[in-house]
Design a protein around this motif. Structure first.
Motif, short mmCIF file in Angstrom:
data_model
loop_
_atom_site.label_atom_id
_atom_site.label_comp_id
_atom_site.label_asym_id
_atom_site.label_seq_id
_atom_site.Cartn_x
_atom_site.Cartn_y
_atom_site.Cartn_z
N GLN A 344 64.27 57.63 96.78
CA GLN A 344 63.77 56.49 97.53
C GLN A 344 62.77 55.72 96.67
OE1 GLN A 344 65.74 56.60 100.01
NE2 GLN A 344 66.14 58.73 99.45
N ASN A 345 62.79 54.39 96.84
CA ASN A 345 61.84 53.51 96.14
C ASN A 345 61.93 53.65 94.62
OD1 ASN A 345 60.46 52.47 98.58
ND2 ASN A 345 59.81 54.60 98.79
N CYS A 346 63.15 53.71 94.11
CA CYS A 346 63.35 53.82 92.67
C CYS A 346 63.49 52.45 92.03
CB CYS A 346 64.60 54.64 92.36
SG CYS A 346 64.38 56.40 92.66
N VAL A 347 63.05 52.34 90.79
CA VAL A 347 63.30 51.14 90.00
C VAL A 347 64.79 51.00 89.76
CG1 VAL A 347 62.92 50.02 87.77
CG2 VAL A 347 61.07 51.28 88.86
N SER A 348 65.44 52.10 89.41
CA SER A 348 66.85 52.05 89.08
C SER A 348 67.47 53.43 89.22
CB SER A 348 67.03 51.54 87.64
OG SER A 348 68.38 51.31 87.36
N VAL A 349 68.75 53.43 89.57
CA VAL A 349 69.55 54.65 89.64
C VAL A 349 70.78 54.40 88.80
CG1 VAL A 349 70.82 56.24 91.10
CG2 VAL A 349 68.73 55.18 91.95
N MET A 350 71.02 55.22 87.79
CA MET A 350 72.12 54.95 86.88
C MET A 350 72.79 56.23 86.41
SD MET A 350 70.08 53.81 83.45
CE MET A 350 69.02 52.80 84.48
N LYS A 351 73.98 56.04 85.87
CA LYS A 351 74.76 57.13 85.29
C LYS A 351 74.25 57.37 83.88
CE LYS A 351 79.71 58.19 84.78
NZ LYS A 351 81.05 57.63 85.08
N TYR A 352 74.02 58.65 83.55
CA TYR A 352 73.41 58.99 82.26
C TYR A 352 74.19 60.11 81.58
CZ TYR A 352 69.98 60.52 78.80
OH TYR A 352 69.36 60.88 77.63
N ARG A 353 74.48 59.92 80.31
CA ARG A 353 75.10 60.96 79.47
C ARG A 353 74.09 61.41 78.43
NH1 ARG A 353 80.08 62.35 81.78
NH2 ARG A 353 81.18 60.47 82.42
N ASP A 354 73.74 62.69 78.44
CA ASP A 354 72.73 63.16 77.49
C ASP A 354 73.31 63.24 76.09
OD1 ASP A 354 74.39 65.31 78.02
OD2 ASP A 354 72.80 66.80 77.85
N SER A 355 72.47 63.02 75.08
CA SER A 355 72.91 63.06 73.69
C SER A 355 71.72 63.22 72.77
CB SER A 355 73.67 61.77 73.32
OG SER A 355 72.76 60.72 73.04
N PHE A 356 72.03 63.50 71.49
CA PHE A 356 71.01 63.56 70.44
C PHE A 356 70.98 62.27 69.63
CE2 PHE A 356 70.68 68.20 70.88
CZ PHE A 356 69.33 68.38 70.61
N VAL A 357 71.60 61.21 70.13
CA VAL A 357 71.71 59.96 69.36
C VAL A 357 70.32 59.43 69.02
CG1 VAL A 357 72.41 57.55 69.48
CG2 VAL A 357 73.95 59.33 70.29
N SER A 358 70.18 59.02 67.77
CA SER A 358 68.94 58.42 67.28
C SER A 358 69.30 57.16 66.51
CB SER A 358 68.19 59.40 66.38
OG SER A 358 67.00 58.82 65.89
N LEU A 359 68.40 56.20 66.47
CA LEU A 359 68.63 54.96 65.76
C LEU A 359 67.65 54.81 64.60
CD1 LEU A 359 69.15 52.43 68.72
CD2 LEU A 359 70.89 53.66 67.40
N GLU A 360 68.06 54.06 63.60
CA GLU A 360 67.17 53.80 62.47
C GLU A 360 65.91 53.11 62.97
OE1 GLU A 360 67.16 51.51 58.13
OE2 GLU A 360 69.02 51.71 59.28
N GLY A 361 64.78 53.60 62.53
CA GLY A 361 63.51 53.04 62.96
C GLY A 361 62.89 53.77 64.14
N PHE A 362 63.57 54.80 64.65
CA PHE A 362 63.00 55.57 65.75
C PHE A 362 61.74 56.29 65.30
CE2 PHE A 362 66.00 56.69 69.50
CZ PHE A 362 66.17 55.34 69.77
N GLU A 363 60.72 56.25 66.15
CA GLU A 363 59.52 57.05 65.98
C GLU A 363 59.54 58.13 67.05
OE1 GLU A 363 55.97 54.68 65.83
OE2 GLU A 363 57.08 52.96 65.05
N GLN A 364 58.58 59.04 66.96
CA GLN A 364 58.54 60.16 67.90
C GLN A 364 57.41 59.96 68.90
OE1 GLN A 364 61.05 62.26 67.54
NE2 GLN A 364 60.60 63.47 69.34
N LEU A 365 57.77 59.92 70.19
CA LEU A 365 56.74 59.87 71.22
C LEU A 365 56.03 61.21 71.30
CD1 LEU A 365 58.68 58.02 74.05
CD2 LEU A 365 56.67 57.15 72.87
N GLN A 366 54.76 61.15 71.55
CA GLN A 366 53.98 62.39 71.66
C GLN A 366 53.87 62.81 73.13
OE1 GLN A 366 53.10 64.03 68.92
NE2 GLN A 366 54.08 62.37 67.77
#
Length: 366
Positions: A344-366
């Motif tokens: 309830q009261n969500c910004v968005s509800v979506m279909k998600y496929r988990d993966s290890f995909v990374s893009l060039e320029g990715f940094e790591q969130l702490q």
């Protein structure tokens, strides 16, 4: 005589195949088992296999609440404020991941593709791409076109160019002899080039105003779709071409779903003109070189379901009950529902496929 070693031995090829089918949340733990597993899980070959296999597994429901909830219980046992968190749900697995406060103000628009998530502020001029499970992220360059009105985003993977792309469309006012009219403008971001470019919008498309938050990606061809009350607006991310597909005349204005990803095809659910209790699922298919709507089957739903949000595969849907009062998993084959109380009261509800995909320029969130 040499002494035989005890225990079981699994060839590396077998371990590789097993790991490629496991959820990312498990693989993140298994990277700590030993150096050889960490090395194997980090290889591009396993990441590619895992991404392909994720399309064959049950998809997650990804949701982001907009308000704190006093107490929410999950399999993880975590409770408390869930405002700044991603939630991942299947019938058998549920977990929560907090995301850093620095991106809490850019979750107005959310899109997902191959395990990557796009987060944007309300004007779409401040955008993150991130993998919420691996915590890799990047801030996109500032778009070229200023937006002052409604915008929408379409996020997809162009398999021909091996490139993740983000379409940004927006309403803009144009003066015509002193009279202002609203038209669509568009620009496209390429992850490979890490830049935006303006896209020409045909005259037939400029007056179409898609409804926010409704979109679908055809994973086979990298086409994004946006809907309004009577048609779908498509964009081919490789050829950079727009298209318009009118809803079937016999069921127009009787929509009962968002635009859906149904087993790799674009789909909509419509209510029968003759009988409101009967719903039908239609897909947008190429029939003898012509793209048209094809009715697949009637869909009997349990009483109370008012809208279909997602198709997860194997007869599984996410639906709203009682005109949006609650969300449920709906098993079409078993005619059973399972409540999803935290949606309830969500910004968005979506279909998600988990993966290890990374893009060039990715940094790591702490």
């Amino acid at each position: 005589m040499a002494k035989k070693s005890s225990g079981f031995y699994f060839p590396e090829e077998v371990i590789f195949q097993i790991l490629s089918w496991l959820p990312v949340i498990s693989l993140l733990r298994f990277k700590l088992v030993c150096k050889s597993w960490r090395s194997m899980i980090s290889k591009s070959e396993l990441i590619e296999n895992h991404t392909a296999n994720s399309l064959k597994r049950e998809a997650f429901v990804l949701s982001l609440p907009t308000i704190p909830v006093d107490e929410v219980s999950y399999s993880s046992g975590r409770r408390g404020d869930i405002k700044n968190a991603f939630y991942f749900d299947t019938h058998d697995l549920s977990y929560m991941l907090h995301f850093p406060p620095q991106i809490s103000d850019v979750k107005h628009l959310i899109r997902s593709c191959n395990g990557l998530v796009c987060l944007s502020n309300i004007l779409g001029n401040f955008i993150y791409l991130l993998n919420p499970l691996t915590r890799g992220f990047k801030i996109l360059p500032t778009p070229k076109i200023d937006a002052f009105y409604r915008i929408d985003l379409g996020f997809c993977f162009d398999s021909i160019s091996n490139d993740y792309k983000l379409l940004r469309i927006m309403q803009s006012d144009v003066s015509n002899y002193g009279r202002f009219t609203f038209v669509l403008k568009a620009e496209l971001y390429s992850a490979n080039a890490n830049s935006w470019k303006k896209i020409k919008v045909p005259k037939a498309v400029t007056k179409i105003l898609p409804w926010p938050y409704s979109k679908c990606v055809d994973f086979n061809s990298g086409v994004v779709y946006f809907e309004n009350g009577k048609e779908l607006l498509s964009f081919d991310s490789h050829n950079e071409v727009f298209g318009i597909y009118q809803f079937p005349e016999s069921v127009r204005h009787k929509r009962k779903s968002d635009v859906l990803d149904f087993n790799g095809s674009v789909a909509m659910i419509f209510e029968s003109v003759c009988d409101e209790s009967v719903l039908s699922l239609w897909t947008l298919d190429d029939v003898c070189g012509n793209v048209s709507w094809v009715k697949k089957f009637n869909l009997e739903v349990v009483p109370g379901i008012s809208w279909i949000n997602l198709h997860l595969g194997a007869g599984q849907y996410v639906a709203q009950c009682n005109n949006g009062a609650s969300y449920v998993f709906y098993d079409y084959r078993k005619k059973e529902t399972t409540e999803l109380p935290h949606l309830q009261n969500c910004v968005s509800v979506m279909k998600y496929r988990d993966s290890f995909v990374s893009l060039e320029g990715f940094e790591q969130l702490q």
